[in-house]
Scaffold this motif. Structure first.
Motif, PDB file in Angstrom:
ATOM      1  N   VAL A  67      -4.587 -10.481   2.931  1.00 26.64           N
ATOM      2  CA  VAL A  67      -5.954 -10.116   2.547  1.00 26.64           C
ATOM      3  C   VAL A  67      -6.093 -10.073   1.036  1.00 26.64           C
ATOM      4  CG1 VAL A  67      -7.662  -8.263   2.606  1.00 26.64           C
ATOM      5  CG2 VAL A  67      -6.436  -8.891   4.694  1.00 26.64           C
ATOM      6  N   PHE A  68      -5.118  -9.501   0.343  1.00 23.97           N
ATOM      7  CA  PHE A  68      -5.199  -9.405  -1.108  1.00 23.97           C
ATOM      8  C   PHE A  68      -5.070 -10.771  -1.783  1.00 23.97           C
ATOM      9  CE2 PHE A  68      -4.489  -4.824  -2.694  1.00 23.97           C
ATOM     10  CZ  PHE A  68      -5.391  -4.343  -1.749  1.00 23.97           C
ATOM     11  N   ALA A  69      -4.520 -11.749  -1.078  1.00 27.51           N
ATOM     12  CA  ALA A  69      -4.392 -13.103  -1.635  1.00 27.51           C
ATOM     13  C   ALA A  69      -5.682 -13.910  -1.492  1.00 27.51           C
ATOM     14  CB  ALA A  69      -3.245 -13.838  -0.950  1.00 27.51           C
ATOM     15  N   LEU A  70      -6.662 -13.399  -0.733  1.00 25.51           N
ATOM     16  CA  LEU A  70      -7.926 -14.124  -0.556  1.00 25.51           C
ATOM     17  C   LEU A  70      -8.712 -14.161  -1.865  1.00 25.51           C
ATOM     18  CD1 LEU A  70      -9.090 -12.639   2.879  1.00 25.51           C
ATOM     19  CD2 LEU A  70      -8.074 -14.898   2.463  1.00 25.51           C
ATOM     20  N   PRO A  71      -9.301 -15.301  -2.201  1.00 28.80           N
ATOM     21  CA  PRO A  71     -10.049 -15.402  -3.472  1.00 28.80           C
ATOM     22  C   PRO A  71     -11.206 -14.417  -3.576  1.00 28.80           C
ATOM     23  CG  PRO A  71      -9.628 -17.581  -2.535  1.00 28.80           C
ATOM     24  CD  PRO A  71      -9.226 -16.585  -1.490  1.00 28.80           C
ATOM     25  N   VAL A  72     -11.806 -14.053  -2.444  1.00 33.09           N
ATOM     26  CA  VAL A  72     -12.967 -13.157  -2.501  1.00 33.09           C
ATOM     27  C   VAL A  72     -12.581 -11.706  -2.687  1.00 33.09           C
ATOM     28  CG1 VAL A  72     -14.377 -14.700  -1.087  1.00 33.09           C
ATOM     29  CG2 VAL A  72     -12.985 -12.944   0.028  1.00 33.09           C
ATOM     30  N   VAL A  73     -11.306 -11.382  -2.569  1.00 31.25           N
ATOM     31  CA  VAL A  73     -10.842 -10.005  -2.718  1.00 31.25           C
ATOM     32  C   VAL A  73     -10.390  -9.795  -4.160  1.00 31.25           C
ATOM     33  CG1 VAL A  73      -9.179  -8.271  -1.955  1.00 31.25           C
ATOM     34  CG2 VAL A  73     -10.174  -9.874  -0.307  1.00 31.25           C
ATOM     35  N   ALA A  74     -10.923  -8.784  -4.784  1.00 34.73           N
ATOM     36  CA  ALA A  74     -10.693  -8.587  -6.222  1.00 34.73           C
ATOM     37  C   ALA A  74      -9.496  -7.690  -6.501  1.00 34.73           C
ATOM     38  CB  ALA A  74     -11.944  -7.997  -6.854  1.00 34.73           C
ATOM     39  N   TYR A  75      -8.423  -7.883  -5.769  1.00 37.27           N
ATOM     40  CA  TYR A  75      -7.209  -7.112  -6.027  1.00 37.27           C
ATOM     41  C   TYR A  75      -6.034  -8.063  -6.168  1.00 37.27           C
ATOM     42  CZ  TYR A  75      -9.974  -3.124  -4.546  1.00 37.27           C
ATOM     43  OH  TYR A  75     -10.953  -2.171  -4.441  1.00 37.27           O
ATOM     44  N   GLU A  76      -5.112  -7.713  -7.036  1.00 34.09           N
ATOM     45  CA  GLU A  76      -3.980  -8.581  -7.334  1.00 34.09           C
ATOM     46  C   GLU A  76      -2.903  -8.459  -6.251  1.00 34.09           C
ATOM     47  OE1 GLU A  76      -0.666  -9.323 -10.867  1.00 34.09           O
ATOM     48  OE2 GLU A  76      -2.283  -7.864 -11.127  1.00 34.09           O
ATOM     49  N   ALA A  77      -2.497  -9.583  -5.696  1.00 33.39           N
ATOM     50  CA  ALA A  77      -1.437  -9.589  -4.692  1.00 33.39           C
ATOM     51  C   ALA A  77      -0.079  -9.609  -5.381  1.00 33.39           C
ATOM     52  CB  ALA A  77      -1.583 -10.803  -3.781  1.00 33.39           C
ATOM     53  N   LEU A  78       0.935  -9.143  -4.671  1.00 31.51           N
ATOM     54  CA  LEU A  78       2.286  -9.152  -5.220  1.00 31.51           C
ATOM     55  C   LEU A  78       2.884 -10.546  -5.126  1.00 31.51           C
ATOM     56  CD1 LEU A  78       3.836  -5.836  -3.834  1.00 31.51           C
ATOM     57  CD2 LEU A  78       2.589  -6.218  -5.949  1.00 31.51           C
ATOM     58  N   ALA A 117       5.035  -2.368  13.365  1.00 32.11           N
ATOM     59  CA  ALA A 117       3.739  -2.141  12.721  1.00 32.11           C
ATOM     60  C   ALA A 117       3.855  -2.244  11.203  1.00 32.11           C
ATOM     61  CB  ALA A 117       3.181  -0.774  13.115  1.00 32.11           C
ATOM     62  N   TYR A 118       4.971  -1.793  10.660  1.00 35.31           N
ATOM     63  CA  TYR A 118       5.173  -1.854   9.211  1.00 35.31           C
ATOM     64  C   TYR A 118       5.231  -3.301   8.738  1.00 35.31           C
ATOM     65  CZ  TYR A 118       7.501  -1.547   4.699  1.00 35.31           C
ATOM     66  OH  TYR A 118       7.819  -1.691   3.375  1.00 35.31           O
ATOM     67  N   TRP A 119       6.031  -4.125   9.393  1.00 31.03           N
ATOM     68  CA  TRP A 119       6.121  -5.538   9.012  1.00 31.03           C
ATOM     69  C   TRP A 119       4.746  -6.205   9.075  1.00 31.03           C
ATOM     70  CZ3 TRP A 119      10.909  -6.355  12.612  1.00 31.03           C
ATOM     71  CH2 TRP A 119      12.066  -5.961  11.927  1.00 31.03           C
ATOM     72  N   PHE A 120       4.022  -5.951  10.157  1.00 34.08           N
ATOM     73  CA  PHE A 120       2.704  -6.565  10.303  1.00 34.08           C
ATOM     74  C   PHE A 120       1.763  -6.093   9.198  1.00 34.08           C
ATOM     75  CE2 PHE A 120      -1.637  -6.697  11.915  1.00 34.08           C
ATOM     76  CZ  PHE A 120      -1.730  -8.009  12.356  1.00 34.08           C
ATOM     77  N   ALA A 121       1.794  -4.794   8.892  1.00 40.92           N
ATOM     78  CA  ALA A 121       0.904  -4.253   7.861  1.00 40.92           C
ATOM     79  C   ALA A 121       1.206  -4.867   6.496  1.00 40.92           C
ATOM     80  CB  ALA A 121       1.038  -2.730   7.802  1.00 40.92           C
TER      81      ALA A 121
END
Length: 378
Positions: free
Chosen positions: A129-140, A118-122
């Motif tokens: 999700v954070f890499a999606l252009p519509v999401v306003a959060y910075e991905a690592l 579950a950890y790997w999947f999460a």
């Protein structure tokens, strides 16, 4: 979680006793469904804190501070962070119960297979999700994400994909200490008592020594909660065990001190919410008392099958609820105009549904395979 406790030697009256054959193992214990329910309560406490009891990124998600969204409830939600301490007490109880009578390789395989799928999947899901252009959060960065898959990002100083994973680092250190001191030599009442006493003393010395290495190993801020849970499992085995009750009492007294010290912020005029010392102590006491009630069988009537499902959803829910919850809150409240109360409820429901999907399609197929593979290789 499969439970296979082995028997400790029964108590004998004082005076010389004839030597007889070893006592027969205790029968396998039935699943404590009330403990599953308490897990979900602790997870929902943490979710309430992340959605309505703090500042920071959740302000961006709501479009304003959570204090404005929940004028009355935000102060109560701010106590939800203590759900982590409740988790630690539960963990101490469960790990002692599941590690009793189990060989080291089986203990390791059980813990790794329980945590990792579950950890790997999460980690991968939140990154995507954070890499999606519509999401306003910075991905690592890809490099940081790969390190996060090891669950060692915290000591390596790498940015975390999951905000809650710092608690997993504390859990892992507890597992290692318990495995080395109790599981590997073989669990017994005397050995577990010495483990609890030794760790309590080591944590106190660590606090006085101000040595970073000792802080990492002995975790003085979190040790009382794990130790208290272990003591409560000894109470579960023998409610007349004075040493076990002493471990629980000392752990509570020290644990509430650390909780108050880290969470009482009356001196900070800019604090998001001002928790009271009494409120903090009461929530810590709730965690200890709830597990004690389960250990003593006072909640054995709470034996509904749906509590087992609740327990199964807790871990995946805990992993994904914070960061993905921000995304859902923003979409519902800011973009669609859903009122705060409705957004809060729908976000919780959505994260529980996602947790069910993770349990059904990730944990159930992968956990037994990983456990079997690790036990066989070892």
């Amino acid at each position: 979680m499969t439970v296979r406790p082995a028997a400790d030697l029964p108590r004998r009256p004082e005076g010389p006793q004839p030597v007889g054959p070893p006592s027969a193992p205790r029968p396998r214990e039935t699943r404590m469904r009330a403990l599953d329910g308490l897990r979900l309560v602790a997870a929902l406490m943490v979710a309430a804190y992340h959605y309505g009891g703090r500042g920071g990124e959740i302000t961006k998600a709501w479009g304003s501070s959570a204090q404005q969204q929940f004028p009355t409830l935000h102060t109560y939600f701010s106590y939800g962070c203590l759900g982590v301490q409740v988790f630690f007490v539960i963990s101490g109880f469960v790990i002692c119960m599941s590690g009793w009578g189990r060989p080291l390789k089986s203990f390791f395989a059980s813990r790794a297979s329980r945590l990792l799928p579950a950890y790997w999947f999460a980690v991968l899901l939140v990154t995507a999700v954070f890499a999606l252009p519509v999401v306003a959060y910075e991905a690592l960065s890809p490099s940081d994400v790969l390190v996060n898959l090891t669950m060692l990002q915290q000591p390596l100083g790498v940015d975390r994909v999951l905000g809650v994973c710092w608690t997993l680092w504390a859990e892992v250190r507890f597992y290692v200490l318990f495995a080395l001191c109790v599981v590997m030599p073989g669990a017994s009442r005397r050995r577990v008592i010495m483990f609890c006493a030794g760790w309590t003393l080591a944590a106190a010395i660590t606090q006085a020594a101000h040595q970073p290495l000792l802080d990492v190993v002995f975790m003085p801020e979190y040790a009382p909660f794990f130790i208290g849970g272990v003591g409560l499992y000894l109470v579960h085995r023998d409610r007349r065990d004075v040493y076990a009750w002493g471990i629980v009492a000392v752990s509570f007294l020290i644990g509430q001190h650390y909780a108050v010290r880290s969470l009482w912020n009356a001196s900070d005029p800019n604090a998001f919410a001002h928790r009271t010392t009494l409120g903090i102590v009461l929530v810590v006491a709730f965690g200890f008392l709830a597990v004690a009630a389960i250990a003593l069988g006072r909640l054995s009537w709470a034996n509904w099958r749906w509590l087992t499902v609740a327990g199964a959803l807790t871990y995946p829910f805990y992993l994904v609820h914070e960061h993905l919850g921000w995304v859902v809150v923003h979409e519902l409240h800011v973009r669609l105009g859903v009122p705060a109360a409705g957004t809060f409820a729908l976000t919780i429901a959505g994260m529980l549904l996602l947790a069910w999907l993770m349990n059904r399609y990730v944990e159930k197929p992968l956990t037994p395979r990983l456990r079997s593979a690790l036990a066989r290789r070892l």
